[in-house]
Design a protein around this motif. Structure first.
Motif, PDB file in Angstrom:
ATOM      1  N   GLY A 147       0.823  -1.164  -0.153  1.00 43.32           N
ATOM      2  CA  GLY A 147       0.074   0.163  -0.079  1.00 43.32           C
ATOM      3  C   GLY A 147       0.695   1.108  -0.075  1.00 43.32           C
ATOM      4  O   GLY A 147       1.754   1.407  -0.870  1.00 43.32           O
ATOM      5  N   GLU A 148       0.595   2.138   0.665  1.00 45.39           N
ATOM      6  CA  GLU A 148       1.377   3.332   1.305  1.00 45.39           C
ATOM      7  C   GLU A 148       2.652   3.162   1.708  1.00 45.39           C
ATOM      8  O   GLU A 148       3.653   3.965   2.096  1.00 45.39           O
ATOM      9  CB  GLU A 148       0.602   4.234   1.909  1.00 45.39           C
ATOM     10  N   GLN A 149       2.885   1.942   2.561  1.00 48.89           N
ATOM     11  CA  GLN A 149       3.855   1.584   3.348  1.00 48.89           C
ATOM     12  C   GLN A 149       5.333   0.988   2.474  1.00 48.89           C
ATOM     13  O   GLN A 149       4.920   0.311   1.626  1.00 48.89           O
ATOM     14  CB  GLN A 149       3.566   0.679   4.324  1.00 48.89           C
ATOM     15  N   SER A 150       6.422   1.282   2.834  1.00 48.58           N
ATOM     16  CA  SER A 150       7.724   0.577   2.184  1.00 48.58           C
ATOM     17  C   SER A 150       8.874   0.657   3.065  1.00 48.58           C
ATOM     18  O   SER A 150       8.863   1.473   4.227  1.00 48.58           O
ATOM     19  CB  SER A 150       7.721   1.486   0.763  1.00 48.58           C
ATOM     20  N   ARG A 151       9.673  -0.324   2.816  1.00 44.52           N
ATOM     21  CA  ARG A 151      10.756  -0.250   3.589  1.00 44.52           C
ATOM     22  C   ARG A 151      11.874  -0.778   2.663  1.00 44.52           C
ATOM     23  O   ARG A 151      11.685  -1.713   1.862  1.00 44.52           O
ATOM     24  CB  ARG A 151      10.650  -1.204   4.874  1.00 44.52           C
ATOM     25  N   PRO A 152      13.155  -0.534   2.936  1.00 45.28           N
ATOM     26  CA  PRO A 152      14.239  -0.924   2.122  1.00 45.28           C
ATOM     27  C   PRO A 152      14.561  -2.241   2.168  1.00 45.28           C
ATOM     28  O   PRO A 152      14.400  -2.981   3.030  1.00 45.28           O
ATOM     29  CB  PRO A 152      15.627  -0.058   2.430  1.00 45.28           C
ATOM     30  N   LEU A 153      15.051  -2.881   0.940  1.00 44.06           N
ATOM     31  CA  LEU A 153      15.477  -4.143   0.740  1.00 44.06           C
ATOM     32  C   LEU A 153      16.992  -4.211   0.406  1.00 44.06           C
ATOM     33  O   LEU A 153      17.347  -3.711  -0.641  1.00 44.06           O
ATOM     34  CB  LEU A 153      14.746  -5.147   0.079  1.00 44.06           C
ATOM     35  N   CYS A 154      17.911  -4.995   1.073  1.00 40.24           N
ATOM     36  CA  CYS A 154      19.337  -5.078   0.550  1.00 40.24           C
ATOM     37  C   CYS A 154      19.787  -6.441   1.309  1.00 40.24           C
ATOM     38  O   CYS A 154      20.249  -6.483   2.489  1.00 40.24           O
ATOM     39  CB  CYS A 154      20.122  -3.688   1.167  1.00 40.24           C
ATOM     40  N   GLU A 155      19.755  -7.285   0.521  1.00 41.97           N
ATOM     41  CA  GLU A 155      20.392  -8.569   0.673  1.00 41.97           C
ATOM     42  C   GLU A 155      21.374  -9.377  -0.252  1.00 41.97           C
ATOM     43  O   GLU A 155      21.446  -8.680  -1.465  1.00 41.97           O
ATOM     44  CB  GLU A 155      19.257  -9.527   0.831  1.00 41.97           C
ATOM     45  N   VAL A 156      22.077 -10.320   0.160  1.00 43.39           N
ATOM     46  CA  VAL A 156      22.814 -11.178  -0.725  1.00 43.39           C
ATOM     47  C   VAL A 156      22.448 -12.506  -0.279  1.00 43.39           C
ATOM     48  O   VAL A 156      22.455 -12.933   0.976  1.00 43.39           O
ATOM     49  CB  VAL A 156      24.230 -11.176  -0.824  1.00 43.39           C
ATOM     50  N   GLU A 157      22.088 -13.296  -1.171  1.00 46.36           N
ATOM     51  CA  GLU A 157      21.714 -14.825  -1.147  1.00 46.36           C
ATOM     52  C   GLU A 157      22.642 -15.644  -1.641  1.00 46.36           C
ATOM     53  O   GLU A 157      23.015 -15.434  -2.935  1.00 46.36           O
ATOM     54  CB  GLU A 157      20.025 -14.971  -1.724  1.00 46.36           C
ATOM     55  N   PHE A 158      23.066 -16.615  -0.739  1.00 45.67           N
ATOM     56  CA  PHE A 158      23.885 -17.560  -1.580  1.00 45.67           C
ATOM     57  C   PHE A 158      23.078 -18.948  -1.655  1.00 45.67           C
ATOM     58  O   PHE A 158      22.805 -19.269  -0.549  1.00 45.67           O
ATOM     59  CB  PHE A 158      25.134 -18.163  -0.402  1.00 45.67           C
ATOM     60  N   GLU A 159      23.038 -19.370  -2.865  1.00 48.69           N
ATOM     61  CA  GLU A 159      22.035 -20.424  -3.246  1.00 48.69           C
ATOM     62  C   GLU A 159      22.824 -21.725  -3.945  1.00 48.69           C
ATOM     63  O   GLU A 159      23.480 -21.297  -4.927  1.00 48.69           O
ATOM     64  CB  GLU A 159      20.839 -20.026  -3.984  1.00 48.69           C
ATOM     65  N   LEU A 160      22.755 -22.804  -3.254  1.00 51.67           N
ATOM     66  CA  LEU A 160      23.366 -23.786  -3.815  1.00 51.67           C
ATOM     67  C   LEU A 160      22.711 -24.350  -5.035  1.00 51.67           C
ATOM     68  O   LEU A 160      21.386 -24.741  -5.146  1.00 51.67           O
ATOM     69  CB  LEU A 160      23.601 -25.184  -2.578  1.00 51.67           C
ATOM     70  N   LYS A 161      23.610 -24.556  -6.164  1.00 52.56           N
ATOM     71  CA  LYS A 161      22.838 -24.962  -7.319  1.00 52.56           C
ATOM     72  C   LYS A 161      23.488 -26.480  -7.517  1.00 52.56           C
ATOM     73  O   LYS A 161      22.773 -27.371  -8.180  1.00 52.56           O
ATOM     74  CB  LYS A 161      23.516 -24.159  -8.725  1.00 52.56           C
ATOM     75  N   ALA A 162      24.572 -26.646  -7.116  1.00 45.51           N
ATOM     76  CA  ALA A 162      25.219 -28.045  -7.217  1.00 45.51           C
ATOM     77  C   ALA A 162      26.559 -28.302  -6.234  1.00 45.51           C
ATOM     78  O   ALA A 162      27.056 -27.318  -5.899  1.00 45.51           O
ATOM     79  CB  ALA A 162      25.553 -28.416  -8.718  1.00 45.51           C
ATOM     80  N   GLY A 163      26.484 -29.376  -5.827  1.00 47.69           N
ATOM     81  CA  GLY A 163      27.885 -29.663  -5.047  1.00 47.69           C
ATOM     82  C   GLY A 163      27.540 -29.917  -3.488  1.00 47.69           C
ATOM     83  O   GLY A 163      26.637 -30.037  -3.043  1.00 47.69           O
ATOM     84  N   ASP A 164      28.583 -29.242  -2.806  1.00 46.69           N
ATOM     85  CA  ASP A 164      28.838 -29.323  -1.413  1.00 46.69           C
ATOM     86  C   ASP A 164      27.981 -28.263  -0.506  1.00 46.69           C
ATOM     87  O   ASP A 164      28.148 -27.159  -0.702  1.00 46.69           O
ATOM     88  CB  ASP A 164      30.347 -29.444  -0.946  1.00 46.69           C
ATOM     89  N   GLU A 165      27.048 -28.662   0.117  1.00 50.00           N
ATOM     90  CA  GLU A 165      26.223 -27.837   1.078  1.00 50.00           C
ATOM     91  C   GLU A 165      27.091 -26.999   2.022  1.00 50.00           C
ATOM     92  O   GLU A 165      26.800 -25.755   2.001  1.00 50.00           O
ATOM     93  CB  GLU A 165      25.235 -28.482   2.019  1.00 50.00           C
ATOM     94  N   GLY A 166      28.156 -27.562   2.444  1.00 47.04           N
ATOM     95  CA  GLY A 166      29.056 -26.959   3.467  1.00 47.04           C
ATOM     96  C   GLY A 166      29.701 -25.694   2.633  1.00 47.04           C
ATOM     97  O   GLY A 166      30.077 -24.493   3.685  1.00 47.04           O
TER      98      GLY A 166
END
Length: 279
Positions: A147-166
């Motif tokens: 609606g009339e409300q907003s807040r900033p968004l600033c992120e970095v996402e590390f997403e595994l596509k293949a391989g070692d979860e660690g």
């Protein structure tokens, strides 16, 4: 249906730019596309999807439209694992038929779905490849709008596509050691629901490990500006469980969070959070 596994860090815009340049220059990195993403989230007037801990959106990326359904999933070692369904669309209109074989098919009146909020941002991609492991790093900068409300968004996402979860934890730890940030366990959808006045994030299950509960409590404090019982109890448990690991200065910083969720303290917690995840 697929499974998504990712670690998300929240940064300031200035920090995000420096972190992007640093990560882009590493030998394991390849810079990908930059895209403007417009995301509209849907729910019923009674927020039934949110009550089922699910999020439904339509994303516009250039001339492409994608309908996505995600479950809240679970947290483990700072990473978020959840189920995800994606379908291509021809426009911004929901295709309700695609939801027939998902958990939303029962218990939700799909005909009542309507737009609730948006998360609109620019996404810059860096791909990390090391051996058989491939990780997509998405730097997102924009706003959450209800609606009339907003807040900033600033992120970095590390997403595994293949391989070692660690390796997710490894790379998030490297970034947190170089730039101020914090491990954020609150999704973009939860931020939008909170801004729309439809959702106060609930505490994790009591049997969740103390460090994960502490990180979640910190994330809730960042979002709401309030200190929760989850944060207080988790802090007590972490101070006991990590007695021989935490310095007196680190203990003092953590205790300050139970007085008020100080943004300056929160935004510098990432290195500590991820170091404890590695112990």
């Amino acid at each position: 249906m697929a499974q998504e596994l990712e670690i998300k860090l929240t940064l300031s815009p200035a920090t995000a730019e420096a972190a992007f340049q640093w990560l882009s220059g590493l030998p394991e990195a390849t810079v990908g596309d930059t895209k403007a993403l417009i995301n509209t989230y849907f729910d019923t007037p009674k927020a039934e999807l949110n009550h089922q801990r699910a999020a439904l959106r339509v994303r516009r990326a250039g001339d492409r439209y994608i309908q996505t359904l995600k479950t809240q999933g679970e947290f483990r070692a700072g990473a978020h694992r959840r189920q995800e369904w994606e379908w291509p669309l021809t426009g911004t209109r929901l295709n309700l038929g695609l939801l027939a074989d998902t958990p939303l098919a029962e218990g939700v009146n799909l005909a009542e779905l309507e737009p609730v909020f948006e998360t609109n941002f620019e996404r810059r991609i860096v791909m990390l490849e090391e051996g058989d492991t491939v990780i997509e790093c998405a730097f997102d900068l924009g706003r959450v709008i209800a609606g009339e409300q907003s807040r900033p968004l600033c992120e970095v996402e590390f997403e595994l596509k293949a391989g070692d979860e660690g390796q997710l934890l490894h790379w998030a730890t490297r970034l947190s050691a170089a730039y101020p940030c914090f491990l954020n366990l609150i999704s973009k959808a939860e931020q939008g629901y909170f801004l729309a006045g439809l959702h106060d994030p609930s505490a994790l299950a009591p049997d969740s490990d103390a460090l994960t509960r502490l990180c979640h409590g910190v994330s809730v404090g960042w979002l709401t500006g309030a200190v929760t019982d989850e944060l207080r109890q988790a802090l007590d448990d972490v101070l006991v469980g990590y007695e021989g690991v935490l310095s007196e200065a680190q203990k003092a910083d953590l205790r300050r969070l139970c007085q008020s969720p100080d943004p300056d303290v929160i935004e510098s917690l990432g290195a500590l959070q991820l170091a404890l995840m590695n112990t």
